[in-house]
Design an enzyme around this catalytic site. Structure first.
Site, short mmCIF file in Angstrom:
data_model
loop_
_atom_site.label_atom_id
_atom_site.label_comp_id
_atom_site.label_asym_id
_atom_site.label_seq_id
_atom_site.Cartn_x
_atom_site.Cartn_y
_atom_site.Cartn_z
N LYS A 74 0.80 -1.23 0.00
CA LYS A 74 0.00 0.00 0.00
C LYS A 74 0.83 1.28 0.00
O LYS A 74 0.51 2.26 0.65
CB LYS A 74 -0.99 0.00 1.17
CG LYS A 74 -1.82 -1.27 1.30
CD LYS A 74 -2.41 -1.76 -0.01
CE LYS A 74 -3.46 -0.84 -0.59
NZ LYS A 74 -4.00 -1.37 -1.89
N GLY A 76 1.68 2.69 -3.07
CA GLY A 76 1.64 3.09 -4.46
C GLY A 76 2.33 2.09 -5.37
O GLY A 76 2.82 2.45 -6.44
N TRP A 79 0.67 1.67 -8.90
CA TRP A 79 0.88 2.95 -9.58
C TRP A 79 2.30 3.02 -10.13
O TRP A 79 2.53 3.37 -11.30
CB TRP A 79 0.64 4.06 -8.56
CG TRP A 79 0.38 5.43 -9.05
CD1 TRP A 79 -0.13 5.80 -10.26
CD2 TRP A 79 0.59 6.64 -8.32
NE1 TRP A 79 -0.25 7.16 -10.33
CE2 TRP A 79 0.19 7.70 -9.15
CE3 TRP A 79 1.08 6.92 -7.05
CZ2 TRP A 79 0.26 9.04 -8.75
CZ3 TRP A 79 1.15 8.25 -6.63
CH2 TRP A 79 0.74 9.29 -7.47
N HIS A 153 7.04 -7.23 -2.18
CA HIS A 153 6.85 -6.52 -0.92
C HIS A 153 7.87 -6.97 0.12
O HIS A 153 7.81 -6.53 1.28
CB HIS A 153 5.44 -6.76 -0.38
CG HIS A 153 4.36 -6.08 -1.15
ND1 HIS A 153 4.47 -4.79 -1.60
CD2 HIS A 153 3.13 -6.52 -1.56
CE1 HIS A 153 3.36 -4.45 -2.25
NE2 HIS A 153 2.55 -5.48 -2.25
N ARG A 174 6.21 5.35 1.91
CA ARG A 174 5.02 6.18 2.13
C ARG A 174 4.88 6.47 3.62
O ARG A 174 5.29 5.66 4.46
CB ARG A 174 3.77 5.45 1.62
CG ARG A 174 2.50 6.29 1.65
CD ARG A 174 1.30 5.48 1.17
NE ARG A 174 0.13 6.33 0.93
CZ ARG A 174 -1.06 5.87 0.54
NH1 ARG A 174 -1.25 4.56 0.38
NH2 ARG A 174 -2.06 6.71 0.34
N SER A 182 -4.76 2.90 4.21
CA SER A 182 -4.92 2.19 2.95
C SER A 182 -4.92 0.67 3.17
O SER A 182 -5.71 -0.06 2.56
CB SER A 182 -3.80 2.59 1.99
OG SER A 182 -3.97 1.96 0.73
N PHE A 273 -4.31 10.08 -11.02
CA PHE A 273 -5.09 9.11 -10.24
C PHE A 273 -6.52 8.95 -10.75
O PHE A 273 -7.07 7.85 -10.72
CB PHE A 273 -5.09 9.50 -8.76
CG PHE A 273 -5.24 8.29 -7.87
CD1 PHE A 273 -4.15 7.50 -7.57
CD2 PHE A 273 -6.48 7.94 -7.37
CE1 PHE A 273 -4.29 6.37 -6.78
CE2 PHE A 273 -6.63 6.82 -6.58
CZ PHE A 273 -5.53 6.03 -6.28
N GLY A 304 -5.93 7.28 -3.00
CA GLY A 304 -4.62 7.77 -3.40
C GLY A 304 -4.32 9.17 -2.93
O GLY A 304 -3.69 9.95 -3.64
#
Length: 344
Positions: A74, A76, A79, A153, A174, A182, A273, A304
């Site tokens: 989570k 991004g 993205w 991850h 993040r 998120s 986004f 986002g």
């Protein structure tokens, strides 16, 4: 192609205490067997993961043409994957109109995330010939021809130890509060996790490092300490929200490409986004008909937004969380942006 000798995993799988396992199984219906720890700061996997599976991840084949995206959950990830794939493939927007995983990307650690008992239970009905179909393939073929694109991850201490010596890696961090919000929605949405509690309970799990693929701050510190490696491009989610074009140019240079301003503008628009969240190729829409996502709990790609945590944290929760983060970051120069005046 990397032909290095297979290396044994340097960490053991350690089950959590019985009472903790029972509580996790009760609150996370998708993890009926609980979690286990593995590495020097207790990275969490499904309790059904095997030592061979972790060793396979640790020895994932490498090739200098491959590109990896490594993040905590989570942050991004999806993205960033879309950005990286398009840059590496010279803005092949037609090619991007194909299933995200496993066609374009491999999800390295998916076997460590999914509880095998839950996978069998959640598998779609058998096909006409009677063979069980099982859940959709997300791991991908580790031996497919390069260039390969790998999402992980896993922290660097659990990825192939030669990763940064061989491959280009884009890492994204993040701020932990937005990450927590998120991940709360994600764990409620995906039936393989199926969190049944409220946000306050989830924050308690989060701060005890008892959620899947936690702890996250240690994950980011480990990468931050490697940020000067020439094969690592370290990004912050908040910088992507603030000025995506600058971050695109950073990745373009990192991957040895040369795009015009017009090309950067078009990619930034593609990744905006409002456009991105409506893209079925990246929004995991294929999981809904399979019954693997709750249809009444939102979408895989959600808001986002930086600063959305303010809509969830009470003042008491916020104070407690800030102290917890400060303690984790003690002795490091890693800092996080929690709010933005303007974001794309």
């Amino acid at each position: 192609m990397d032909s290095a000798k297979r290396v044994p995993l340097p960490f053991k799988i350690i089950p959590l205490e019985d009472e903790v396992q029972k509580k996790i199984a009760k609150d996370f219906a998708g993890n009926p067997n609980g979690l286990v720890s593995c590495n020097h700061w207790g990275f969490k996997f499904s309790a059904t993961v095997t030592e061979k599976e972790l060793e396979d991840m640790y020895n994932h084949p490498l090739d200098p043409r491959d590109v990896w995206v490594v993040t905590p959950p989570k942050c991004g990830t999806t993205w960033t994957q879309e950005m990286v794939w398009l840059i590496a493939n010279d803005l092949d927007y037609e090619g991007a109109k194909t299933p995200f995983i496993p066609d374009r990307w491999s999800f390295l650690d998916v076997t460590g995330v999914l509880d095998k008992d839950q996978m069998i239970k959640a598998a779609p009905p058998a096909s006409e010939d009677g063979a069980p179909e099982g859940p959709p393939d997300m791991a991908g073929d580790p031996n497919r021809p390069s260039p390969r694109f790998v999402k992980s991850h896993l922290p660097f201490s659990l990825n192939n130890p030669r990763l940064l010596d061989v491959c280009k890696v884009v890492y994204v961090a993040r701020n932990p509060k937005d990450l927590c919000v998120s991940f709360y929605h994600h764990m409620r949405l995906i039936r393989f996790h199926d969190f049944l509690g409220d946000f306050e309970l989830f924050v308690d799990y989060f701060m005890k490092d008892l959620t899947m693929e936690s702890p996250y701050i240690e994950h980011m510190i480990e990468a931050w300490n490697l940020r000067h490696h020439p094969n690592l491009c370290f990004l912050f989610y908040e910088d992507m929200k603030k000025d995506m074009k600058t971050e695109i140019r950073k990745v373009v240079k990192f991957l040895g490409k040369d795009f015009t301003d017009e090309q950067v503008d078009k990619l930034a628009e593609h990744l905006h986004f409002d456009n991105f969240k409506n893209n079925p190729w990246v929004n995991a829409e294929h999981l809904k008909p399979l019954g693997l996502m709750h249809t009444d709990r939102g979408n895989f790609i959600r808001k986002g937004k930086t600063g959305d945590w303010k809509n969830y944290f009470t003042p008491e929760m916020n104070e407690k969380f800030d102290k917890w983060v400060a303690e984790k970051l003690k002795g490091t120069d890693l800092t996080f942006v929690q709010e933005l005046e303007k974001q794309d």
